[in-house]
Design an enzyme around this catalytic site. Structure first.
Site, short mmCIF file in Angstrom:
data_model
loop_
_atom_site.label_atom_id
_atom_site.label_comp_id
_atom_site.label_asym_id
_atom_site.label_seq_id
_atom_site.Cartn_x
_atom_site.Cartn_y
_atom_site.Cartn_z
N ASN A 1 57.35 32.03 41.27
CA ASN A 1 57.20 32.86 40.08
C ASN A 1 58.48 33.68 39.89
O ASN A 1 58.87 34.45 40.77
CB ASN A 1 55.98 33.77 40.27
CG ASN A 1 55.73 34.67 39.07
OD1 ASN A 1 56.67 35.23 38.53
ND2 ASN A 1 54.48 34.80 38.68
N HIS B 1 60.11 38.44 38.03
CA HIS B 1 60.83 39.67 38.35
C HIS B 1 62.35 39.52 38.31
O HIS B 1 63.07 40.51 38.39
CB HIS B 1 60.29 40.28 39.64
CG HIS B 1 58.85 40.68 39.44
ND1 HIS B 1 58.50 41.61 38.48
CD2 HIS B 1 57.70 40.20 39.97
CE1 HIS B 1 57.17 41.71 38.47
NE2 HIS B 1 56.67 40.87 39.35
N HIS C 1 54.97 34.29 33.77
CA HIS C 1 53.86 34.96 33.08
C HIS C 1 54.39 35.59 31.79
O HIS C 1 55.19 36.53 31.85
CB HIS C 1 53.28 36.03 34.01
CG HIS C 1 52.07 36.73 33.49
ND1 HIS C 1 51.36 37.64 34.24
CD2 HIS C 1 51.44 36.68 32.28
CE1 HIS C 1 50.34 38.10 33.54
NE2 HIS C 1 50.38 37.54 32.33
N ARG D 1 53.68 37.95 29.23
CA ARG D 1 52.73 39.03 28.98
C ARG D 1 52.73 39.44 27.52
O ARG D 1 53.74 39.32 26.84
CB ARG D 1 53.08 40.24 29.84
CG ARG D 1 52.58 40.12 31.26
CD ARG D 1 52.87 41.41 32.04
NE ARG D 1 52.14 41.41 33.29
CZ ARG D 1 50.94 41.94 33.46
NH1 ARG D 1 50.32 42.55 32.48
NH2 ARG D 1 50.35 41.88 34.63
N ARG E 1 57.03 42.42 29.05
CA ARG E 1 57.77 43.33 29.92
C ARG E 1 58.79 42.60 30.81
O ARG E 1 59.74 43.19 31.28
CB ARG E 1 56.83 44.15 30.80
CG ARG E 1 56.11 43.35 31.84
CD ARG E 1 55.25 44.23 32.72
NE ARG E 1 54.10 44.76 32.02
CZ ARG E 1 53.02 45.22 32.64
NH1 ARG E 1 52.98 45.26 33.95
NH2 ARG E 1 51.99 45.66 31.95
N GLU F 1 51.65 31.30 33.00
CA GLU F 1 50.55 32.26 33.17
C GLU F 1 50.39 33.04 31.88
O GLU F 1 51.39 33.50 31.31
CB GLU F 1 50.91 33.25 34.27
CG GLU F 1 50.46 32.86 35.63
CD GLU F 1 50.83 33.96 36.62
OE1 GLU F 1 50.81 35.15 36.26
OE2 GLU F 1 51.16 33.59 37.74
N THR G 1 48.81 41.76 37.82
CA THR G 1 47.46 41.26 37.53
C THR G 1 46.49 41.79 38.58
O THR G 1 46.60 41.46 39.76
CB THR G 1 47.47 39.72 37.55
OG1 THR G 1 48.59 39.28 36.78
CG2 THR G 1 46.20 39.17 36.95
N GLU H 1 42.85 29.19 40.73
CA GLU H 1 43.83 29.83 41.60
C GLU H 1 43.14 31.03 42.22
O GLU H 1 42.74 31.96 41.51
CB GLU H 1 45.07 30.25 40.81
CG GLU H 1 46.08 30.95 41.72
CD GLU H 1 47.50 30.95 41.20
OE1 GLU H 1 47.89 29.99 40.52
OE2 GLU H 1 48.20 31.93 41.48
N HIS I 1 49.18 35.59 44.98
CA HIS I 1 49.30 37.02 44.68
C HIS I 1 49.54 37.81 45.96
O HIS I 1 48.72 37.81 46.86
CB HIS I 1 48.09 37.61 43.94
CG HIS I 1 48.50 38.76 43.06
ND1 HIS I 1 48.78 40.00 43.57
CD2 HIS I 1 48.75 38.82 41.74
CE1 HIS I 1 49.16 40.79 42.58
NE2 HIS I 1 49.15 40.10 41.45
N1 PXP Z 1 49.36 33.95 40.74
C1 PXP Z 1 49.01 34.67 39.66
C2 PXP Z 1 47.91 34.18 38.80
C3 PXP Z 1 49.69 35.87 39.34
O1 PXP Z 1 49.32 36.59 38.27
C4 PXP Z 1 50.78 36.25 40.14
C5 PXP Z 1 51.57 37.48 39.78
O2 PXP Z 1 52.21 37.28 38.55
C6 PXP Z 1 51.11 35.45 41.23
C7 PXP Z 1 50.38 34.31 41.53
C8 PXP Z 1 52.27 35.77 42.13
O3 PXP Z 1 52.04 37.00 42.74
P1 PXP Z 1 53.24 37.72 43.50
O4 PXP Z 1 54.29 38.00 42.48
O5 PXP Z 1 52.61 38.93 44.05
O6 PXP Z 1 53.72 36.76 44.55
#
Ligand code: PXP
Length: 259
Positions: A14, A17, A50, A52, A56, A77, A108, A158, A201
């Protein structure tokens, strides 16, 4: 019947960030697409982003670029809103992971309330699937939610690993172990219902192994920790290069002055 474990497990990286840091200055650096290419080079099987409602981090343009230039599957996402469904139908990512979204949350929090939103989710899932998009639901690891996920027609669940990771971060090994039992049970139930099982997550180097060992889980999606850790892996080299460029420039000037 217990299923034979899949021999490999996919890693979805992901890159949200990277966009968070870029947006702190509003320019183009660091570019999430460049990060996505690097992640693939390093062994990621897919990229997750993601989009949003408040944009952001990831932007609409990021999604368009990721979709057109990535060589690996894109997992988009998003909240199950009309705006996001229209965007997904325009870009047709490999998968859409439907997540709950509240403007004021930092990340999330909690999984989708599938039981409570079953009626609204059925047409969304159907529309995305009809376009050839695999549909994943981000859910808490509990039996009713898993059953409801199958009932609304999802391809994938998930499982939310946030609670497990919080317990682990607090050194609460009992809490973490109990949460792992809950996740393992949900994974088995989901697989028995024909759902593909992903999880994610909050995962870190310290928390990933027990999930990677669960035979039903075929994909882990990991973001924040990896991007944070990349600072420590990469800052040394970046500072050294800046130091070298500065010193080299200064030496050239002082060479000219003393010549
Ligand atoms: N899976 C989902 C559905 C999420 O919303 C997120 C966070 O955007 C992640 C995985 C990844 O989480 P993390 O950034 O904490 O590794």
């Amino acid at each position: 019947m217990t299923r034979a474990p899949h021999s490999t497990i996919r890693l979805g990286v992901n890159i949200d960030h990277v966009a968070t840091i870029r947006n702190a200055r509003g320019g183009r650096h660091p570019d999430p697409l460049r990060a996505a290419h690097l992640a693939v080079e390093a062994g990621a099987d897919g990229i997750t982003a993601h989009l949003r409602e408040d944009r952001r981090h990831i932007s609409d343009q990021d999604i368009a670029r990721l979709k057109s230039e990535l060589t690996r599957p894109l997992n988009l996402e998003m909240a199950a809103t009309a705006e996001m469904v229209a965007i997904a139908l325009r870009h047709v990512p490999n998968a859409c992971c439907l997540v709950p979204e509240r403007r004021e949350e930092r990340t999330t929090e909690g999984g989708l309330d599938i039981v409570g939103q079953q009626r609204q989710l059925v047409p969304v899932v159907a529309e995305l699937k009809a376009a050839g998009i695999r549909v994943s639901l981000f859910v808490e690891p509990d039996s009713r939610t898993i059953a409801a996920s199958a009932a609304v027609g999802a391809d994938i669940v998930e499982l939310h690993t946030g609670r497990y990771c919080e317990f682990a971060a607090d050194d609460d090994s009992k809490g973490a172990a109990a949460e792992l039992v809950r996740i393992a049970k949900a994974a088995a139930e989901a697989a028995a219902l024909g759902l593909e099982v992903h999880a994610g997550h909050g995962l870190t180097f310290n928390t990933v192994a027990p999930l990677a060992r669960m035979p039903e889980i075929v994909e882990l999606n990991i973001g924040h920790f990896l991007i944070g850790e990349a600072i420590f892996g990469g800052l040394h080299g970046a500072v050294r290069r800046m130091r070298a460029l500065m010193d080299e420039a200064r030496q050239k000037v002082s060479g000219r002055v003393s010549a």
